[in-house]
Every structure is written in C-alpha cells, then in structure tokens.
Design a protein around this motif. Structure first.
Motif, PDB file in Angstrom:
ATOM      1  N   SER A   1       0.805  -1.213   0.000  1.00 32.82           N
ATOM      2  CA  SER A   1       0.000   0.000   0.000  1.00 32.82           C
ATOM      3  C   SER A   1       0.846   1.275   0.000  1.00 32.82           C
ATOM      4  CB  SER A   1      -0.937   0.010   1.218  1.00 32.82           C
ATOM      5  OG  SER A   1      -1.866  -1.052   1.159  1.00 32.82           O
ATOM      6  N   VAL A   2       2.162   1.118   0.113  1.00 31.05           N
ATOM      7  CA  VAL A   2       3.045   2.286   0.051  1.00 31.05           C
ATOM      8  C   VAL A   2       2.918   2.932  -1.318  1.00 31.05           C
ATOM      9  CG1 VAL A   2       5.415   3.112   0.241  1.00 31.05           C
ATOM     10  CG2 VAL A   2       4.621   1.253   1.714  1.00 31.05           C
ATOM     11  N   GLN A   3       2.893   4.265  -1.357  1.00 31.79           N
ATOM     12  CA  GLN A   3       2.532   4.965  -2.584  1.00 31.79           C
ATOM     13  C   GLN A   3       3.515   4.803  -3.736  1.00 31.79           C
ATOM     14  OE1 GLN A   3       3.224   6.279   0.390  1.00 31.79           O
ATOM     15  NE2 GLN A   3       4.252   8.263   0.281  1.00 31.79           N
ATOM     16  N   SER A   4       4.797   4.529  -3.451  1.00 29.91           N
ATOM     17  CA  SER A   4       5.768   4.369  -4.533  1.00 29.91           C
ATOM     18  C   SER A   4       6.908   3.481  -4.069  1.00 29.91           C
ATOM     19  CB  SER A   4       6.322   5.727  -4.980  1.00 29.91           C
ATOM     20  OG  SER A   4       7.154   6.284  -3.969  1.00 29.91           O
ATOM     21  N   PHE A   5       7.605   2.897  -5.048  1.00 31.99           N
ATOM     22  CA  PHE A   5       8.743   2.034  -4.717  1.00 31.99           C
ATOM     23  C   PHE A   5       9.869   2.849  -4.092  1.00 31.99           C
ATOM     24  CE2 PHE A   5      12.750  -0.137  -5.877  1.00 31.99           C
ATOM     25  CZ  PHE A   5      12.540  -1.342  -5.207  1.00 31.99           C
ATOM     26  N   GLY A   6      10.058   4.083  -4.578  1.00 38.20           N
ATOM     27  CA  GLY A   6      11.094   4.950  -4.025  1.00 38.20           C
ATOM     28  C   GLY A   6      10.842   5.244  -2.558  1.00 38.20           C
ATOM     29  N   ALA A   7       9.572   5.526  -2.215  1.00 35.92           N
ATOM     30  CA  ALA A   7       9.224   5.782  -0.822  1.00 35.92           C
ATOM     31  C   ALA A   7       9.438   4.532   0.029  1.00 35.92           C
ATOM     32  CB  ALA A   7       7.772   6.243  -0.721  1.00 35.92           C
ATOM     33  N   PHE A   8       9.109   3.381  -0.533  1.00 40.49           N
ATOM     34  CA  PHE A   8       9.270   2.127   0.202  1.00 40.49           C
ATOM     35  C   PHE A   8      10.742   1.859   0.507  1.00 40.49           C
ATOM     36  CE2 PHE A   8      10.071  -2.467   0.184  1.00 40.49           C
ATOM     37  CZ  PHE A   8       9.273  -2.851   1.258  1.00 40.49           C
ATOM     38  N   THR A   9      11.617   2.010  -0.487  1.00 36.42           N
ATOM     39  CA  THR A   9      13.037   1.737  -0.262  1.00 36.42           C
ATOM     40  C   THR A   9      13.650   2.737   0.714  1.00 36.42           C
ATOM     41  OG1 THR A   9      13.606   3.007  -2.252  1.00 36.42           O
ATOM     42  CG2 THR A   9      13.382   0.624  -2.487  1.00 36.42           C
ATOM     43  N   ALA A  10      13.194   3.991   0.657  1.00 36.91           N
ATOM     44  CA  ALA A  10      13.692   4.985   1.610  1.00 36.91           C
ATOM     45  C   ALA A  10      13.286   4.612   3.030  1.00 36.91           C
ATOM     46  CB  ALA A  10      13.156   6.367   1.248  1.00 36.91           C
ATOM     47  N   GLY A  11      12.019   4.202   3.196  1.00 38.03           N
ATOM     48  CA  GLY A  11      11.561   3.770   4.505  1.00 38.03           C
ATOM     49  C   GLY A  11      12.249   2.498   4.960  1.00 38.03           C
ATOM     50  N   LEU A  12      12.512   1.588   4.021  1.00 39.78           N
ATOM     51  CA  LEU A  12      13.172   0.331   4.341  1.00 39.78           C
ATOM     52  C   LEU A  12      14.591   0.561   4.848  1.00 39.78           C
ATOM     53  CD1 LEU A  12      12.925  -2.766   4.306  1.00 39.78           C
ATOM     54  CD2 LEU A  12      13.831  -2.725   1.974  1.00 39.78           C
ATOM     55  N   SER A  13      15.280   1.519   4.226  1.00 45.47           N
ATOM     56  CA  SER A  13      16.637   1.848   4.657  1.00 45.47           C
ATOM     57  C   SER A  13      16.647   2.321   6.105  1.00 45.47           C
ATOM     58  CB  SER A  13      17.237   2.923   3.748  1.00 45.47           C
ATOM     59  OG  SER A  13      18.553   3.248   4.154  1.00 45.47           O
ATOM     60  N   LEU A  14      15.663   3.157   6.459  1.00 44.57           N
ATOM     61  CA  LEU A  14      15.542   3.625   7.841  1.00 44.57           C
ATOM     62  C   LEU A  14      15.215   2.467   8.772  1.00 44.57           C
ATOM     63  CD1 LEU A  14      13.511   6.892   7.178  1.00 44.57           C
ATOM     64  CD2 LEU A  14      15.848   6.788   8.076  1.00 44.57           C
ATOM     65  N   SER A  15      14.349   1.581   8.319  1.00 48.35           N
ATOM     66  CA  SER A  15      13.935   0.448   9.140  1.00 48.35           C
ATOM     67  C   SER A  15      15.106  -0.484   9.423  1.00 48.35           C
ATOM     68  CB  SER A  15      12.807  -0.313   8.439  1.00 48.35           C
ATOM     69  OG  SER A  15      12.416  -1.439   9.180  1.00 48.35           O
ATOM     70  N   ILE A  16      15.937  -0.736   8.429  1.00 40.09           N
ATOM     71  CA  ILE A  16      17.093  -1.615   8.617  1.00 40.09           C
ATOM     72  C   ILE A  16      18.034  -1.037   9.660  1.00 40.09           C
ATOM     73  CG2 ILE A  16      19.205  -2.421   7.480  1.00 40.09           C
ATOM     74  CD1 ILE A  16      17.509  -2.935   4.995  1.00 40.09           C
ATOM     75  N   PHE A  17      18.221   0.290   9.625  1.00 35.84           N
ATOM     76  CA  PHE A  17      19.073   0.939  10.625  1.00 35.84           C
ATOM     77  C   PHE A  17      18.528   0.693  12.037  1.00 35.84           C
ATOM     78  CE2 PHE A  17      19.262   4.748  13.373  1.00 35.84           C
ATOM     79  CZ  PHE A  17      20.602   4.697  13.712  1.00 35.84           C
ATOM     80  N   MET A  18      17.199   0.640  12.170  1.00 34.76           N
ATOM     81  CA  MET A  18      16.584   0.479  13.484  1.00 34.76           C
ATOM     82  C   MET A  18      16.860  -0.889  14.100  1.00 34.76           C
ATOM     83  SD  MET A  18      12.895   2.331  12.884  1.00 34.76           S
ATOM     84  CE  MET A  18      12.337   2.037  14.571  1.00 34.76           C
ATOM     85  N   TYR A  19      17.259  -1.859  13.300  1.00 38.37           N
ATOM     86  CA  TYR A  19      17.543  -3.193  13.831  1.00 38.37           C
ATOM     87  C   TYR A  19      19.038  -3.442  14.017  1.00 38.37           C
ATOM     88  CZ  TYR A  19      12.674  -4.387  12.869  1.00 38.37           C
ATOM     89  OH  TYR A  19      11.304  -4.409  12.857  1.00 38.37           O
ATOM     90  N   TRP A  20      19.863  -2.520  13.542  1.00 38.37           N
ATOM     91  CA  TRP A  20      21.305  -2.758  13.596  1.00 38.37           C
ATOM     92  C   TRP A  20      21.790  -2.851  15.047  1.00 38.37           C
ATOM     93  CZ3 TRP A  20      25.438  -0.167  15.799  1.00 38.37           C
ATOM     94  CH2 TRP A  20      26.696  -0.676  15.458  1.00 38.37           C
TER      95      TRP A  20
END
Length: 518
Positions: free
Chosen positions: A226-245
């Motif tokens: 449901s994310v509006q664009s692939f670019g937005a998804f990858t940007a959010g994913l990058s932030l999310s990955i940092f949160m688990y490091w």
C-alpha cells in the motif's frame, strides 16, 4: 579442549578458531538473558524510535508498521546465518572470521572494517544524542530553559559528550559482568516506559484532546504494497534496517557466553523478536493518537520528526510521566553507547589475533579479561571523530550518519553470503540445512545487497542527507564510499606489514579449531 579440523563436516561445535582459545577473554560471563539484553541494548530501541518514527512516517505515511516488518525480514534471515556460523565457529571476530574462512583474507578484512567503521559512527552519534538528552532532561527537571539551552553551547556539548564516552569506555573496559549489570537496569527501564507510552497512546486515541489527529487502526497499515511508490518504500526500508542494527553484539560476545555455540544465536533471535514487537506496538500506537501528518503533533511534522518523543511526551503521558520518556531516551542512548563497544573491541581483538591488525590490539586485561587496548582505542577514536566532525561542520556529521546504512548493508550481506558458501556442501543433507544454511541467508544477503545498491544510487544525489555536495556529487556518497576506500588503503598497508595473513597462512578454511568439552 581438543583440536579438530575446521569445516562444517566435523559435525561438532567449535569453541574458537585457531588462536581464539588464547585470546584470554572471560568465558562463561554471560547467560542467555544477559546476551539477549546486550543485543537489545546495542540496538537502543527507544532512541531508534524517537529518531526515526517521524522520518519513516514522512516517507511511507500510515504504512510505517508495514515497513518495520519489511525491515525485520532481511535482519531475521541474516540472523539465521549468524546462528549457523556461530554453531561451528563461535569466534568473537564473527563477520570477519567467518568471511575470511568463506571468501579469503581480503574480503574478510573488508567485512571486518565495515563493522568497525559502522560502529565508530554509531558510537559518535549515540554520544551526541545522550548528551543532548542529558541537558534536555536537566532542563525539564529544573524547569529552566537556560539549562536545557546549554546543549547549544558547543564547548559544553563537547565536554559533556567526552565525559559520557569516557564513562562508557570505562564500564566496557571492566568486563562483561559490569556491562551486564548496568544493562539489566537500563534496558528494563526502556521497555517499561515504552509499554506505558503505548498503553496511554492507545487509551487517549480518539479522545477530545486528540480529536483532530487521531486515526482509527486499519490492517492496511501492515500491508507494504500500500506504500505509494517504490522509491518511498526503499527509503523507509533503509531507515527500518538501521533500526535493527546492533543485534549481532550477542554474537561478538560468544566467547564470553555460557554455551557459546548455541546461546548467542538464540539470544540474537530473542532480541529480534522483542525489537520488532516494540517497534510495531509503538508505531501503531503513535499513529492512532497523532496520525502521520506533517502538521501539529503529526509524526511527519518536519519540526519534530527527528525527535518524536520530545514532542509527544507531555501531550500523551502528561507533564510528570512525560519526564520518564526523556529519561528512557537518555537511558537508551547511554546503554547503547556502552554496549556498542563490545562488537568493535572484540572484532579488533580477533583481527589482531589473526595478524590482520597490529599485534598490540590482541592484549587482554589480565584482571578484567577484556580487550582493554582495543576498547580504549575505540573510545579515543569515537571521541576524536565526534569532536572533529562537530567542530568542522554539523552537515558533515549528519551526512556521516546517513552513510551508516551503507556500512551496515555491506558487512551484513557479506556475512549472509559467507554462510551459504561455507555450508554449500551440506545444503543437500536435509531440508533444514538447505533452508537455514543456504536459502534464508542467501535471500537475506540479496535483499541487503539490493538496499546497498539503491542507497548508493540515492547517495549520488546532493539532495540526499544534508544537501551538501563535493564537485556535484552528494556528500553522503563521498563519505560512504570514502570510508570504505580508507579501509582498502589500511588493508594494503597491513598487507605489507603482515603478509602471512593475506597469503591465507594464519586463518583459512582448513585452520584447526578448538572445541570445549564440558
């Protein structure tokens, strides 16, 4: 202890790779709970939430919980790789040692460098955040804006930051027992305050105080499509990955853990489950009470998005309990600052033991059984790095933090691929071996590699990060790639100094391993 030939075909759990038994670390210092607590503490969940909730909401809106789940997937897949490798090689060098055995000394050395430089960047950022929240909390307690404003005084900020780094270094220097005792308190405080925030946010959602911002929960929040664009998804994913490091700190303490071949892997998985549960609960609760808009208390408001809890503490928890949220953020950053010394110091210790770094870093304190010289060096490097970056340019410091994601994806992906390659001869033995030693690590490595490449492309644009550039190229790209190239230069210098390691004579796939028979 007995020696066995290295390799997955032995079918027995190795205590350490060759030389590892002589590292001198304090064995059996940490159990399953202590190991899991160290992993959670290193990630710093409350700090990660306050600094990334707003940014993630700004990228993906109400699909923030879905992105938290998406970021959890590659981390979980890589965690399986760490677990399987640790069973046969519970060496404190973790990613460095394992990738050397799988791909050779040069790839392994760069993997170790990726972990070390990522950790120094994180330590610097954590020290800065802990300092800011120290003065913010002092201002809240005293009711004085002038006290809180002391953080804006660069000299006061730097001196306070250096004091916190020194304290964290001293605790880590004294060993895993001291580390564990401090962490039980700080991690427990974080999780309790976070639970109170979640309950109060859900309770107040829809009330008159939040009538203009509250949003009814929807299962679509958990749908990444449901994310509006692939670019937005990858940007959010990058932030999310940092949160688990940081969960892999459980593994770097493996030689000091009870049941070193199994306990660290189990602790890492426990830490991951606690983290994803905390992130989902907090993300959903925050959206329910204030929404993901960019006005007022909305999570994506650019004026508050870099420190969401500072804006929500009073409105959601009230003036008295709200102070505890400030305390939790400070505790989160301070706890992580202290435990993050564990992976960098032990990776440097292993690299030095195997002659990939100068021999002086292999010294272990005779009383505390810790890599004392490596710990102090990491503390000094963090202090110098943060001081120089703060004095030179706040923009450079911000861009350095943005470049962190590149380092994380780099060494996690290499470790995941190392697992699949190291166990390639075992993948047909059973469905379990195929899944946990091959398929899952390979998928995790591919996903993180995709994020790595996408991040590289995005970093080229000067608009990424602080917006600064070097000869038309984004500063984040220059810093990220530059730090990796610095590693290449140091590796070439070490090749001249200690050629035996780089010829594969010190550590290789056939190197004997030591087995602890209990």
């Amino acid at each position: 202890m007995t020696q066995l030939d290295a390799g997955p075909s032995t079918g027995r759990a190795a205590d350490t790779s060759a030389g590892g038994g002589g590292k001198g670390l304090g064995g059996n210092s940490v159990g399953l709970l202590g190991s899991a607590v160290i992993g959670i503490s290193t990630v710093a969940p409350v700090y990660c939430l306050t600094s990334t909730l707003g940014s993630t909401a700004g990228e993906v809106g109400l699909q923030m919980p879905a992105v938290f789940l998406a970021g959890f997937l590659p981390m979980l897949l890589v965690a399986f790789a760490y677990r399987e490798l640790n069973k046969v090689m519970p060496d404190c060098g973790t990613s460095f040692t394992w990738t050397v055995k799988a791909f050779g000394p040069r790839v392994g050395w760069m993997c170790g460098w990726g972990l070390v430089i990522a950790t120094i960047i994180v330590l610097s950022n954590l020290a800065g955040v802990a300092t800011s929240y120290f003065w913010l909390l002092a201002g809240e307690i005293t009711g004085s804006d002038s006290v809180a404003a002391l953080d804006d005084n660069k000299a006061v900020h730097i001196v306070t930051c250096l004091a916190l780094i020194a304290a964290a270094t001293a605790i880590s220097y004294r060993g895993m027992t001291a580390t564990k005792g401090v962490q039980y308190t700080l991690v427990g405080l974080q999780l309790v305050v976070l639970a109170v925030f979640v309950v109060m946010a859900v309770t107040k959602a829809g009330s008159a105080d939040f009538a203009g911002t509250s949003v009814d929960f929807s299962w679509s929040w958990l749908n990444p499509f449901s994310v509006q664009s692939f670019g937005a998804f990858t940007a959010g994913l990058s932030l999310s990955i940092f949160m688990y490091w940081g969960w892999d700190a459980c593994l770097t303490a493996n030689e000091e853990t009870v049941g070193s071949e199994k306990t660290p892997g189990r602790a890492a998985l426990i830490a991951m489950v606690v983290l994803v549960g905390s992130y989902l609960a907090t993300g959903v609760a925050a959206q329910m009470v204030v929404g993901s808009g960019d006005k007022g208390l909305g999570l994506a408001n650019p004026e508050t998005s870099d420190n969401v809890f500072a804006a929500l503490a009073g409105p959601v928890m009230g003036p008295t309990l709200g102070i505890f949220l400030f305390v939790a953020v400070l505790a989160s950053a301070a706890a992580s600052l202290q435990t993050t010394f564990i992976p960098v110091a032990r990776t440097v210790l292993a690299m030095s033991t195997y002659e990939a770094l100068p021999a002086s870093y292999a010294r272990v304190h005779p009383k505390f059984r810790t890599p004392g010289r490596a710990t102090v060096t990491a503390g000094v490097a963090t202090a110098v790095f943060y001081t120089v970056m703060t004095l030179v340019s706040e923009h450079v410091l911000v861009d350095t933090i943005y470049a962190l994601g590149l380092m994380i994806c780099f060494y996690y992906a290499l470790t995941a691929f190392a697992c699949a390659w190291y166990f390639k001869a075992e993948l047909r033995r059973s469905v379990r071996d195929f899944a946990f030693k091959g398929l899952f690590p390979l998928l995790g490595g591919v996903l993180l590699s995709a994020v790595f490449v996408k991040t590289l492309v995005d970093m080229w644009n000067p608009a990424y990060g602080s917006g600064s550039s070097v000869l038309g190229v984004g500063s984040v790209f220059v810093i990220g790639v530059g730090l990796l190239l610095v590693g290449v230069v140091i590796m070439l210098a070490m090749n001249l100094r200690n050629p035996a390691f780089f010829r594969g004579e010190v550590l290789n796939r056939e190197t004997p391993v030591l087995v602890v028979e209990e």
